[in-house]
Design an enzyme around this catalytic site. Structure first.
Site, PDB file in Angstrom:
ATOM      1  CB  CYS A  22      -0.516   2.673   4.001  1.00  0.00           C
ATOM      2  SG  CYS A  22      -2.052   2.013   3.338  1.00  0.00           S
ATOM      3  CG  ASP A  23       3.254   1.283   4.141  1.00  0.00           C
ATOM      4  OD1 ASP A  23       2.669   1.760   5.139  1.00  0.00           O
ATOM      5  OD2 ASP A  23       3.223   0.081   3.848  1.00  0.00           O
TER       6      ASP A  23
ATOM      7  CB  CYS B  26      -0.943   0.003   1.203  1.00  0.00           C
ATOM      8  SG  CYS B  26      -1.945   1.492   1.300  1.00  0.00           S
TER       9      CYS B  26
END
Lengths: 307, 307
Positions: free
Chosen positions: A137-138, A134
Site C-alpha cells: 500500500c505505502d 503494508c
C-alpha cells in the site's frame, strides 16, 4: 429475544460492510457487529491509492464512511458490540454479545485479523505517519527515502524487496542472526545492494514529532542502543486471525486461518466467511470487498432456500 | 519485437484495470489490451448502486473512467487491440494482436464474457433492428412502445425497470415460474404497473420485415404458441466466457469457464486469471475488482522470482 435477524455479519471492515450492502439490497434484515471502529483497520492508514475507482488518492476513513452510509441506505443496522460466542442452534445461529444473545438465520464471519505490534513507545502514535503495516500500500510514498523493515519472515523480506524499488535504502531489522524466510527470498535480499540487514536487534521505540524520524535500536549482542534515522518503518512481524469463535465449527489451518474456496461457504449451513481471516489472504481492501460481496451472494442463495 | 512487457493484461474491464493498477504500482511495465471499450460491459449500464465505497448511485462509465486514469497514473499503457492467440514460448508468453506479436513475462487473462443468444430464427437478422442486448443503450428508441425482456436474472429485471421509464409496456418473458434475480429487484418489478411477466415461456422466433414486429412465444405449460406484437426485444439470458485463447492451456469447465481457486493462478508459469470468465462468477464489479487485485499480487510474486 424478540427478533430473528436474517443475517448477522461479524466484523465491520471492508469485507463485512460490503457484504452488508448486498444483504441490505436483497432486503434481508441485516445486522453488522463491530467491536472497534466501523471501517476496520484500514481507517488507521493515512491515504489509500489502490482502491480501484478513485484516480486520486483518498482518505481511508472517508472511503469507509461511504461504505457505512451505503449500508444504512439499504436498512442495514450497524452496532458496536463484540461477539463472544457463536453456535448453531435449531435451524439458525446464536451469537452471544455483551448483554444478550442474538439469533440469525445466517452468518457472514468477517472479523479480520490483527497485526502483531511491538508494543513499544511511539508505535501507535506514529502509525500512518511513517509507521506502516503494508508495503504494497505505502511503498510509493517513500520514494528516495530511507526505510526500515522489522521482521525476518517471508512477509518481511517480500516487503523489503518491494520497498527497494522505491526507497533509497532499506534496512531489515531482525531480532535473530538469521532469517526464517524462504532461502530464495534471502538470496534476493542479500544480492540487492539497496538492502542492508541489522541483525540481533530489537526496536525499542519510534521517535518523531508529527511523523517518524528515527528508531531506537538495541543490539542484543553488543548491548548498544542506537538512534537510527528513518522516515518509514514497516512492521512485518505477523498477523493473528480473529477466528477464535470458529475454532470448533470450521476447518482452520495451523495458524488459525480459515481454509476456503472461491465460494466462501464453510460447509456449515448458512455460515460464510470473507476477508483477512482466510488462508492466503493479501490484506487489501479491494480483495476484502470482493469477498464480502461474494459471501453475501452465497448467503442470499442460502436464505432464498428458506423462504 | 523491440520490447518485452513485464505483464500483459488481456481485457480492460473492472478485473483487468484493477489488476493493472497493482501491476503499475509495483513498477512493472504493464500493457492492457482491450478489443472494445475500456471499462468493459458495465459501462453500458445506467447506474450502479452496489460498488462499495459510494453511498450515492454513480454512473458506471464515470467509475471505469476513474479506474483507467488510476492505471495511467502508474504508467500502465492501455491499448485498443485484440489478442488472437496466446502461447508459452521460452521463459515467457507471446500474444498475437492485429498486426504484431507481443511478448510478456506474465499474463493476466481477464477477458470477461459475452452475451448469450437464443439462436432462433430472426434473432441475428433483427439484432439492432428491434432486438437488443443492451437496454441502457437502446431504451430511448422505444419511447411509448411495447417491448419484451427475455430472461429472469438480475440483468433481465434491471433492464425491465430501466425500459419501463421509456416504453409504454414491458413484458418479461421467462422460461420458469419464478425469477432468480435479487429480491429487491423482483419487488420493484412486481410493483411497477408498466411491467408484466409472462411465465413458463420460450421465445421460438423473432418476426418482422425490416424491423422487429412480433415474437413467437411458446407456453410450456399450456403448449400454446402465441404471436405477440413487440417493437423491441431485449435479450438477458446469460453470457459465454471469452476463454477461447485458454482452451489448450488451462482447465475449463463444460461451459468454457476457467476452474480456479482463491489464488487465481492457473498452474501455468506466470499465467493468472480474473473476473467473469471464472466458474461460479457473479458478474459483479466488486468481485471482478477483488479478483483483479488478487491476480496481480500473485503475478507480482511470480515476477519477483525472475528478478
Amino acid at each position: 429475544m424478540d427478533k430473528i435477524w436474517d443475517v448477522i455479519i461479524i466484523g465491520g471492515g471492508p469485507a463485512g460492510l460490503s457484504a452488508a450492502i448486498y444483504c441490505g439490497r436483497a432486503m434481508r434484515k441485516t445486522l453488522v457487529l463491530e467491536k472497534k471502529v466501523f471501517g476496520g483497520q484500514i481507517v488507521l492508514a493515512d491515504i489509500i491509492e489502490n482502491y480501484p475507482g478513485f484516480a486520486e488518492p483518498i482518505v481511508p476513513a472517508d472511503l469507509m464512511d461511504q461504505m457505512s452510509k451505503q449500508c444504512q441506505r439499504y436498512g442495514v443496522v450497524l452496532e458496536n458490540d463484540e461477539a463472544t460466542a457463536l453456535r448453531r442452534e435449531g435451524q439458525g445461529w446464536r451469537i452471544d454479545v455483551y448483554q444478550e444473545t442474538l439469533e440469525a438465520k445466517a452468518i457472514i464471519y468477517a472479523a479480520g485479523s490483527l497485526h502483531r505490534f511491538l508494543e513499544v513507545k511511539g508505535e501507535k502514535e506514529l502509525l500512518g505517519r511513517g509507521v506502516s503495516v503494508c508495503a504494497t500500500c505505502d511503498a510509493p510514498f517513500f520514494t528516495q527515502r530511507k526505510v526500515a523493515v522489522i521482521g525476518g519472515g517471508d512477509t518481511a523480506l517480500v516487503e523489503a524487496l518491494h520497498l527497494a524499488k522505491f526507497a533509497s535504502r532499506v534496512s531489515v531489522i531482525h531480532r535473530r542472526d538469521q532469517f526464517r524466510a524462504e532461502r530464495i527470498l534471502q538470496k534476493r535480499v542479500f544480492q540487492n545492494d539497496k538492502i542492508e540487514t541489522i541483525w540481533d536487534s530489537l526496536v525499542l521505540g519510534f521517535q518523531g514529532e508529527r511523523k517518524l524520524e528515527a528508531l531506537e535500536v538495541h543490539n542484543k549482542k553488543t548491548g548498544r542502543i542506537d538512534i537510527l534515522p528513518f522516515e518509514g518503518a514497516f512492521l512485518a512481524i505477523g498477523t493473528i486471525p480473529n477466528t477464535a469463535l470458529l475454532r470448533d465449527i470450521v476447518e482452520l489451518d495451523v495458524n488459525g486461518y480459515v481454509v476456503a474456496d472461491l465460494s466462501l461457504a464453510t460447509g456449515q449451513p448458512g455460515l460464510y466467511v470473507a476477508g483477512e481471516l482466510i488462508r492466503g489472504n493479501r490484506r487489501q481492501v479491494a480483495i476484502a470487498v470482493g469477498m464480502g460481496v461474494q459471501a453475501a451472494l452465497g448467503c442470499e442463495d442460502y436464505l432464498a432456500t428458506l423462504d
